[in-house]
Structure formats: C-alpha cells, structure tokens
Design a protein around this motif. Structure first.
Motif, mmCIF file in Angstrom:
data_model
loop_
_atom_site.group_PDB
_atom_site.id
_atom_site.type_symbol
_atom_site.label_atom_id
_atom_site.label_comp_id
_atom_site.label_asym_id
_atom_site.label_seq_id
_atom_site.Cartn_x
_atom_site.Cartn_y
_atom_site.Cartn_z
ATOM 1 N N ILE A 132 0.871 -1.173 0.000
ATOM 2 C CA ILE A 132 0.000 0.000 0.000
ATOM 3 C C ILE A 132 0.908 1.223 0.000
ATOM 4 N N MET A 133 0.610 2.204 -0.879
ATOM 5 C CA MET A 133 1.453 3.393 -0.975
ATOM 6 C C MET A 133 0.592 4.642 -0.798
ATOM 7 N N HIS A 134 1.190 5.655 -0.174
ATOM 8 C CA HIS A 134 0.508 6.939 -0.023
ATOM 9 C C HIS A 134 0.516 7.684 -1.341
ATOM 10 N N THR A 135 -0.556 8.451 -1.613
ATOM 11 C CA THR A 135 -0.614 9.291 -2.809
ATOM 12 C C THR A 135 -1.019 10.703 -2.418
ATOM 13 N N ARG A 136 -0.538 11.666 -3.184
ATOM 14 C CA ARG A 136 -0.908 13.063 -3.011
ATOM 15 C C ARG A 136 -1.175 13.654 -4.385
ATOM 16 N N PHE A 137 -2.349 14.253 -4.544
ATOM 17 C CA PHE A 137 -2.659 15.016 -5.744
ATOM 18 C C PHE A 137 -2.559 16.485 -5.360
ATOM 19 N N TYR A 138 -1.791 17.260 -6.141
ATOM 20 C CA TYR A 138 -1.612 18.657 -5.747
ATOM 21 C C TYR A 138 -1.739 19.582 -6.944
ATOM 22 N N VAL A 139 -2.043 20.843 -6.633
ATOM 23 C CA VAL A 139 -2.009 21.904 -7.638
ATOM 24 C C VAL A 139 -0.812 22.784 -7.324
ATOM 25 N N LYS A 140 -0.259 23.351 -8.371
ATOM 26 C CA LYS A 140 0.994 24.091 -8.244
ATOM 27 C C LYS A 140 0.872 25.418 -8.967
ATOM 28 N N ALA A 141 1.383 26.473 -8.363
ATOM 29 C CA ALA A 141 1.416 27.783 -9.021
ATOM 30 C C ALA A 141 2.779 28.397 -8.749
ATOM 31 N N GLY A 142 3.319 29.052 -9.752
ATOM 32 C CA GLY A 142 4.640 29.630 -9.563
ATOM 33 C C GLY A 142 4.896 30.763 -10.520
ATOM 34 N N ALA A 143 6.030 31.417 -10.308
ATOM 35 C CA ALA A 143 6.461 32.511 -11.174
ATOM 36 C C ALA A 143 7.976 32.531 -11.188
ATOM 37 N N GLY A 144 8.510 33.070 -12.273
ATOM 38 C CA GLY A 144 9.959 33.135 -12.361
ATOM 39 C C GLY A 144 10.386 33.764 -13.658
ATOM 40 N N VAL A 145 11.471 33.264 -14.221
ATOM 41 C CA VAL A 145 11.970 33.767 -15.493
ATOM 42 C C VAL A 145 12.257 32.599 -16.419
ATOM 43 N N LEU A 146 12.100 32.877 -17.713
ATOM 44 C CA LEU A 146 12.407 31.900 -18.750
ATOM 45 C C LEU A 146 13.322 32.580 -19.751
#
Lengths: 208, 225
Positions: A132-146
C-alpha cells in the motif's frame, strides 16, 4: 497428576495469549487507515526531467528539479531550475518544403522560479497484494523567469501533480504544467502557453 | 518429567511463531472491495485530439468492457470523429489566400481493447469526502476510416492504440474516467502546395478522452480473504 494439570493450564494460557495477540493486531487494521504525516516538516529534493509537449517545431527536453519545504501536509513552497536541450523536429523542415513557411527559430534555454503547492486530495493506493502506498494530488502555481533564444522573459506557471510515495523517504512525481510568457518576435509580441510534462523522483528529508 | 517440559517448551515456541507468521502472510488488504471483477462497463466517450499539425478531431462514441479479473478487462469501442482545422492550417490558407491545405480526416474508428488495472486506491478530498480511484493502461487495435481531400486518397486501414488513465468512482456503479490515448493511423497528414503525391506514414493522433463508466451489476463485491 498435579504436574500434568499445571502443564495443561500453562499450555492453555499460551494458546489464549496467541489468540488475543492476533485479535489485537487485526483490531488495529482499519478500512481507511489513520492518516499519517508523510511530508509535513520535510525538505524535498526532486530531480526531474520534462518535455515541452505542444511545440511542433522543436523537441525541447528540460532537465533540472525542485527544492522545497512542506510546511503542512497540504502546503509546500520552494524553487525550481530547468536547463533545456533542444533539437529541431522533422516538421520544421517539412513545413518549409511543403508550404515554403519558415518557422521562427525560437526555443527555450533555461528557466528558474519559485512555486507554491496545495494538496487537497491525499490517499492510498494498493499494488495488490504486495504493498500500500501513499498518494498526493496537488495543484501548483509559480512565477519566475524563462530565457529563450530571444532573451529573458518573466513567466508564470500553473499545474497539477501526482506524488506516489513508494517509501517513507522517496517518491515518484509526475507533473503537468502550463508555462505562460510573452515571446518577443521580430514582427510582434505573442502570448505563449507551453505545456510541459515532467516526471522524476523526490527525496524527503525530515527536519522538524 | 524432563521430556514433558521439553515438549511443552517446543509447543510454546511453535504456537507463538506460527501466530507471527500467519500475520505476515496475510495480504495487505482484508475484505477488499472488488471494483472490476465480473462486472460489465458501458462508457459513453467524448474526446479530442491534441498536438495535431493540420487537423484536430473531436471524438464521440461508446465503449464496452467486461472485467475477467479485478485487474484485467477486455472490450471494444466505436468512435465517430468530427474534424476541426488547426490554427496552422488556418494561418497557411490565410497567408496564401488562394491555397487550400489538403488534409486527411479521420471519420470512424472501431477498436478491440485490453485494459490492465494494477493500482486501485482510496483518497479524501479536503480530508472530508472519500472516493475510490484506479490507474489503468489500455491497448488495442482496430479499423479506422480516413477520408482524403484533394490529391490525397481515402485510406481505410488498421490502427493500433495505446494509452493510460485514471478512473474516479462517484458511486459504487458509476465512475468518471480520464485517459490519454495515442491512435496510430496510417495516413497522409497533409498535401503540399505543389500537390505532389506524398506517401502515407503512421501518424500519432494523441487524444484526451473523457468517459462516464456505468458498471453492471451496480453493487460492489467483497473479496473472500
């Protein structure tokens, strides 16, 4: 006779003790186990690789990773850096041959930034009957430079991620992200969405 | 007397180690809810292709699967494809003004499908709403009907498919599935401005598929162990 009775009662008590131990073990196995603290107070180091999925003219491979800290089980923050390795696709020359169109030779070089994650969905998954394994569903937001071949651009990123904790200290991570920025071509500026698929491993180091 | 004591000690040792071994040999899940085995699945499907150069397709159809085991299902699907021009196609035609980009359009697909479901689990939304879910991979092959424009010929043929996805159970008998699939279709993707004949090749038609799964029987079974 007396000795036999003593031995029999000793044997009976051992059997009873074994039965009680078995019952106590199974009484502690719930249908949904108590939620464990799996990432809170941990530093996460995640080497990852990614690919820009929606660029028809270039194959763009991103190599880099994330470094972050999980404040709670739901919230985490950190930084990211990716180096891009690009190669022209066969469609770049095909569209030139077929329609005399010359696509812009613009591609990514590197990106860096910060991010915030929120995991509203947490659970477990069974690789039956092994683990049995733990799972996490997440949302991500970020900012930076490209940095692209035309220069440095501020960018923003939103995405979804899935973390599968194989063991208490390492997990498999898959992310889908939309990286948004304004590209400056010779003729015009254009708002661009780059869809990235990233995968890698993450290592969790407890500090609190 | 000595023999009796030694026999008793032996019995004590065997009984306790046997108990510990019994626990270790037990499966990780007891009385597991069986979501797939011996169930039929009927799925209306809506999808659309992504990452296309000249022609997108909206896919509408229906699928059926029967799960022989909890981890293995077999079935079939039939999909109708509605074409949509891509922005590149529009830009080329607008740029030239008098040129129409000839493309191939997928009309219809019918596939046999195999599904493997190695992972099933449960999760909580905001620590309050529980739901079950699974991860699965699919593969298959079947018939595809491709219509050509201009100098491109019609091309019915064989199309293998592979993909992966997740299923989220809303109720014991109804789930929502999200999948990414790649339909490999042997086709001429687009013609050229000088209308020279082009040879066909297997083109990746990557599609995002959304389905609502209806399971029969509706109620879940419980495993015997």
């Amino acid at each position: 006779m007396r000795t036999s009775l003593v031995l029999l009662s000793l044997l009976w008590s051992c059997v009873a003790w074994a039965q009680e131990e078995r019952s106590e073990v199974f009484d502690r196995i719930y249908v949904i186990q108590k939620m464990e603290t799996v990432v809170r107070g941990h530093i996460e180091i995640a080497p990852m690789a990614g690919y820009v999925a929606n660029d028809p003219y270039f194959h763009q491979l991103a190599v880099g990773g994330n470094l972050g800290f999980h404040i709670t089980e739901e919230w985490g923050l950190g930084g990211t850096f990716y180096q891009y390795f690009t190669m022209r696709s066969s469609f770049f020359s095909q569209v030139q041959r077929d329609y005399a169109i010359y696509p812009s030779n613009v591609h990514n070089e590197w990106s860096a930034g910060g991010w915030l994650t929120w995991a509203p969905i947490r659970g477990k998954v069974a690789l039956y009957p092994l683990a049995i394994m733990h799972t996490r569903f997440y949302v991500k937001a970020g900012a930076g430079v490209l940095r692209t071949s035309t220069g440095l651009h501020p960018d923003g990123e939103v995405g979804l991620g899935l973390q599968l904790l194989a063991m208490s200290f390492w997990s498999v991570v898959v992310e889908l992200s939309d990286q948004m920025y304004i590209e400056k071509y010779n003729a015009r500026d254009e708002f661009k969405n780059q869809f990235l698929v990233r995968a890698g491993f993450s290592f969790l180091i407890p500090v609190l | 007397m000595r023999t009796t004591i030694l026999s008793l000690l032996f019995l004590l040792t065997v009984s306790t180690t046997a108990t510990a071994a019994d626990v270790l040999e037990e499966p990780v899940l007891k009385n597991r809810r069986v979501y797939h085995a011996d169930r039929h699945e009927i799925t209306p499907i809506l999808g659309f292709t992504l990452l296309d150069h000249y022609q997108h397709h909206v896919l509408i159809g229906v699928g059926y699967k029967y799960f022989i085991f909890d981890w293995l299902g077999v079935g079939a699907e039939a999909l109708y494809a509605a074409p949509l021009s891509s922005s590149l196609k529009q830009d080329i035609e607008d740029g030239y003004g008098t040129v129409t980009v000839s493309t191939s359009k997928i009309q219809f697909m019918a596939n046999a499908i195999l599904e493997l479901t190695p992972l099933t689990g449960k999760a909580m939304i905001l620590s309050s709403v529980p739901f079950a879910y699974d991860f699965h991979v699919v593969g298959g092959a079947g018939f595809v009907s491709v219509k050509g424009e201009g100098s491109i010929e019609d091309r019915p043929g064989f199309a293998p498919m592979f993909g992966a996805g997740m299923r989220f159970y809303v109720t014991p008998g109804i789930a929502v599935s999200l999948e990414m699939r790649d339909y490999l279709v042997n086709m001429v993707e687009a013609g050229s401005i000088d209308a020279l004949d082009k040879s066909a090749a297997f083109v990746h038609n990557v599609a995002f598929m959304l389905g609502v799964n209806f399971f029969l029987p509706y109620d879940l079974l419980t495993s015997k162990n």
